[in-house]
Design a protein around this motif. Sequence first.
Motif, PDB file in Angstrom:
ATOM      1  N   ASP A   1       1.557 -12.305   7.409  1.00 56.47           N
ATOM      2  CA  ASP A   1       0.620 -11.917   6.362  1.00 56.47           C
ATOM      3  C   ASP A   1       1.326 -11.018   5.349  1.00 56.47           C
ATOM      4  N   ASP A   2       0.631 -10.710   4.266  1.00 63.67           N
ATOM      5  CA  ASP A   2       1.282 -10.002   3.166  1.00 63.67           C
ATOM      6  C   ASP A   2       1.643  -8.562   3.512  1.00 63.67           C
ATOM      7  N   ALA A   3       0.845  -7.916   4.359  1.00 62.96           N
ATOM      8  CA  ALA A   3       1.176  -6.547   4.761  1.00 62.96           C
ATOM      9  C   ALA A   3       2.513  -6.516   5.487  1.00 62.96           C
ATOM     10  N   ASN A   4       2.689  -7.432   6.428  1.00 57.16           N
ATOM     11  CA  ASN A   4       3.940  -7.479   7.179  1.00 57.16           C
ATOM     12  C   ASN A   4       5.088  -8.031   6.341  1.00 57.16           C
ATOM     13  N   LEU A   5       4.782  -8.923   5.401  1.00 60.32           N
ATOM     14  CA  LEU A   5       5.818  -9.425   4.502  1.00 60.32           C
ATOM     15  C   LEU A   5       6.405  -8.284   3.678  1.00 60.32           C
ATOM     16  N   TYR A   6       5.528  -7.453   3.141  1.00 58.77           N
ATOM     17  CA  TYR A   6       5.982  -6.296   2.369  1.00 58.77           C
ATOM     18  C   TYR A   6       6.836  -5.375   3.244  1.00 58.77           C
TER      19      TYR A   6
ATOM     20  N   ARG B   1      22.652  -0.182   6.969  1.00 55.32           N
ATOM     21  CA  ARG B   1      23.014  -0.860   8.219  1.00 55.32           C
ATOM     22  C   ARG B   1      22.239  -0.309   9.417  1.00 55.32           C
ATOM     23  N   ARG B   2      21.059   0.189   9.147  1.00 50.78           N
ATOM     24  CA  ARG B   2      20.164   0.597  10.236  1.00 50.78           C
ATOM     25  C   ARG B   2      18.723   0.405   9.771  1.00 50.78           C
ATOM     26  N   LEU B   3      17.840   0.264  10.735  1.00 50.50           N
ATOM     27  CA  LEU B   3      16.434   0.081  10.412  1.00 50.50           C
ATOM     28  C   LEU B   3      15.773   1.427  10.146  1.00 50.50           C
ATOM     29  N   PRO B   4      14.661   1.421   9.403  1.00 49.13           N
ATOM     30  CA  PRO B   4      13.937   2.680   9.179  1.00 49.13           C
ATOM     31  C   PRO B   4      13.509   3.308  10.495  1.00 49.13           C
ATOM     32  N   HIS B   5      13.300   4.588  10.462  1.00 42.61           N
ATOM     33  CA  HIS B   5      12.921   5.318  11.674  1.00 42.61           C
ATOM     34  C   HIS B   5      11.611   4.793  12.244  1.00 42.61           C
ATOM     35  N   GLN B   6      10.735   4.270  11.388  1.00 38.92           N
ATOM     36  CA  GLN B   6       9.410   3.842  11.829  1.00 38.92           C
ATOM     37  C   GLN B   6       9.354   2.393  12.282  1.00 38.92           C
ATOM     38  N   TYR B   7      10.486   1.742  12.447  1.00 34.51           N
ATOM     39  CA  TYR B   7      10.496   0.370  12.936  1.00 34.51           C
ATOM     40  C   TYR B   7       9.975   0.353  14.367  1.00 34.51           C
ATOM     41  N   TYR B   8       9.229  -0.587  14.852  1.00 35.28           N
ATOM     42  CA  TYR B   8       8.215  -1.337  14.144  1.00 35.28           C
ATOM     43  C   TYR B   8       6.885  -0.630  14.368  1.00 35.28           C
ATOM     44  N   ALA B   9       6.184  -0.226  13.318  1.00 33.16           N
ATOM     45  CA  ALA B   9       4.961   0.548  13.478  1.00 33.16           C
ATOM     46  C   ALA B   9       3.814  -0.174  12.793  1.00 33.16           C
ATOM     47  N   SER B  10       2.895  -0.714  13.577  1.00 33.69           N
ATOM     48  CA  SER B  10       1.792  -1.473  12.999  1.00 33.69           C
ATOM     49  C   SER B  10       0.871  -0.586  12.176  1.00 33.69           C
ATOM     50  N   PHE B  11       0.782   0.712  12.548  1.00 33.81           N
ATOM     51  CA  PHE B  11      -0.095   1.594  11.787  1.00 33.81           C
ATOM     52  C   PHE B  11       0.385   1.728  10.352  1.00 33.81           C
ATOM     53  N   TRP B  12       1.679   1.530  10.149  1.00 32.25           N
ATOM     54  CA  TRP B  12       2.243   1.643   8.801  1.00 32.25           C
ATOM     55  C   TRP B  12       1.615   0.605   7.875  1.00 32.25           C
ATOM     56  N   THR B  13       1.572  -0.645   8.340  1.00 30.39           N
ATOM     57  CA  THR B  13       0.996  -1.697   7.510  1.00 30.39           C
ATOM     58  C   THR B  13      -0.516  -1.558   7.420  1.00 30.39           C
TER      59      THR B  13
ATOM     60  N   HIS C   1      -3.414 -12.634  -9.289  1.00 32.01           N
ATOM     61  CA  HIS C   1      -3.803 -13.320 -10.525  1.00 32.01           C
ATOM     62  C   HIS C   1      -5.004 -14.229 -10.265  1.00 32.01           C
ATOM     63  N   GLY C   2      -6.073 -13.987 -10.974  1.00 37.61           N
ATOM     64  CA  GLY C   2      -7.272 -14.807 -10.845  1.00 37.61           C
ATOM     65  C   GLY C   2      -8.130 -14.494  -9.638  1.00 37.61           C
ATOM     66  N   MET C   3      -7.734 -13.508  -8.833  1.00 33.16           N
ATOM     67  CA  MET C   3      -8.506 -13.162  -7.637  1.00 33.16           C
ATOM     68  C   MET C   3      -9.723 -12.326  -8.018  1.00 33.16           C
ATOM     69  N   LYS C   4     -10.865 -12.631  -7.429  1.00 31.00           N
ATOM     70  CA  LYS C   4     -12.084 -11.883  -7.709  1.00 31.00           C
ATOM     71  C   LYS C   4     -12.029 -10.508  -7.050  1.00 31.00           C
ATOM     72  N   LYS C   5     -12.807  -9.573  -7.617  1.00 35.26           N
ATOM     73  CA  LYS C   5     -12.845  -8.224  -7.063  1.00 35.26           C
ATOM     74  C   LYS C   5     -13.363  -8.248  -5.634  1.00 35.26           C
ATOM     75  N   GLY C   6     -12.810  -7.372  -4.823  1.00 33.78           N
ATOM     76  CA  GLY C   6     -13.220  -7.298  -3.429  1.00 33.78           C
ATOM     77  C   GLY C   6     -12.144  -6.643  -2.593  1.00 33.78           C
ATOM     78  N   LYS C   7     -12.368  -6.594  -1.284  1.00 40.08           N
ATOM     79  CA  LYS C   7     -11.430  -5.926  -0.386  1.00 40.08           C
ATOM     80  C   LYS C   7     -10.057  -6.595  -0.397  1.00 40.08           C
ATOM     81  N   GLU C   8     -10.049  -7.927  -0.443  1.00 37.91           N
ATOM     82  CA  GLU C   8      -8.768  -8.626  -0.404  1.00 37.91           C
ATOM     83  C   GLU C   8      -7.942  -8.324  -1.649  1.00 37.91           C
ATOM     84  N   LYS C   9      -8.603  -8.291  -2.809  1.00 40.41           N
ATOM     85  CA  LYS C   9      -7.868  -7.974  -4.033  1.00 40.41           C
ATOM     86  C   LYS C   9      -7.377  -6.532  -4.010  1.00 40.41           C
ATOM     87  N   ASP C  10      -8.188  -5.627  -3.455  1.00 38.63           N
ATOM     88  CA  ASP C  10      -7.758  -4.231  -3.340  1.00 38.63           C
ATOM     89  C   ASP C  10      -6.491  -4.126  -2.484  1.00 38.63           C
ATOM     90  N   LYS C  11      -6.448  -4.896  -1.402  1.00 35.85           N
ATOM     91  CA  LYS C  11      -5.258  -4.886  -0.549  1.00 35.85           C
ATOM     92  C   LYS C  11      -4.047  -5.409  -1.306  1.00 35.85           C
TER      93      LYS C  11
END
Length: 321
Positions: free
Chosen positions: A201-206, A219-231, A284-294
């Motif tokens: 999904d887009d949260a994890n893609l980002y 050459r190292r991962l962020p300290h918070q790898y992998y933290a679901s609360f982050w996304t 682009h073209g997405m209607k207002k709502g929670k998904e667009k806010d995300k």
Amino acid sequence: MVDGFTSGLHDMKEDVFLGYLNSLKQQAPDNFLDFLMNYKPGNTTTGLDNMEMTCLQWIKKPWSHKLVWLLYVEIAICKYGWSPKLSEIGSKALAKYYDSFDISWQLISSTPYYATRNAETVKFLQKLANTSNSCPSGMLTSTSRKTTELLLRTLQHDGLYATLKLLIPHDSAERIAHFESHPLKRINLSLQSRPGYIKIDDANLYYLWICIIVFYLTRRLPHQYYASFWTDRLGKARIQKLTANQMLGIDWTSLRKEPLATEEQVVVASILLDLLKYFNSKIHGMKKGKEKDKQLGYFMSVVWTLMDFMKHLDYMTTQQL
């Protein structure tokens, strides 16, 4: 060696599992800790018969748990290495716990040959994708997180190029991983062009691409790898607060003390620009709502990260973008 024992402790009492570990520790040979500290895929050691027999007894108990099977697979990896015997034990473990992420990963990471590891990683990604295709839509979040974690573990284990080849066309992966020796000084990257087995999904893609940028530069991962609360936090954040929340982007001043090389600047800017195009196309073209806010949240996070990064660009670099 073990990446994910703690992931199963939510459904097994921690003191019980620690009791298992302490029991095995008492049976371990004297050199076992040194072996684990210096382990490389395919390595084996001796003196593990008692530990293996104990695990065999545990997995036959009615109260057996997948973490016990994970222990058994770990001991088998250390005793048998990459062998038909390990394959047999791994098959039994996965027959018992088909969806165990950690058992699958331990078998993949124990393979000493990159080509085989890569093929097994693709098979596992395909299995995750097939699971999400045959399950309710709510399963996509779980599949996305597992896919992201698998890619980040691959990044840590096999490096940048191996991970990029799983995500994007090979020519784009080549240009990013080996940009300094590539004759073309421009990267044409499209995040839309990812294989069908990448269910994310887009949260994890980002989050994944932010981690890739950090790994590329340090050459190292962020300290918070992998933290679901982050996304989760990224998706719920108010747009007007994003620019003040550096956890949602990259703090360039603290990431590297020395200046970025020109090729590093071009690669990072190219990735961020493609992320910007990707999320712009989503809203682009997405209607207002929670998904667009995300989606706006992801878009503004990229904007903040890119704008801050622009302060570190050379003039000549901007001419190549």
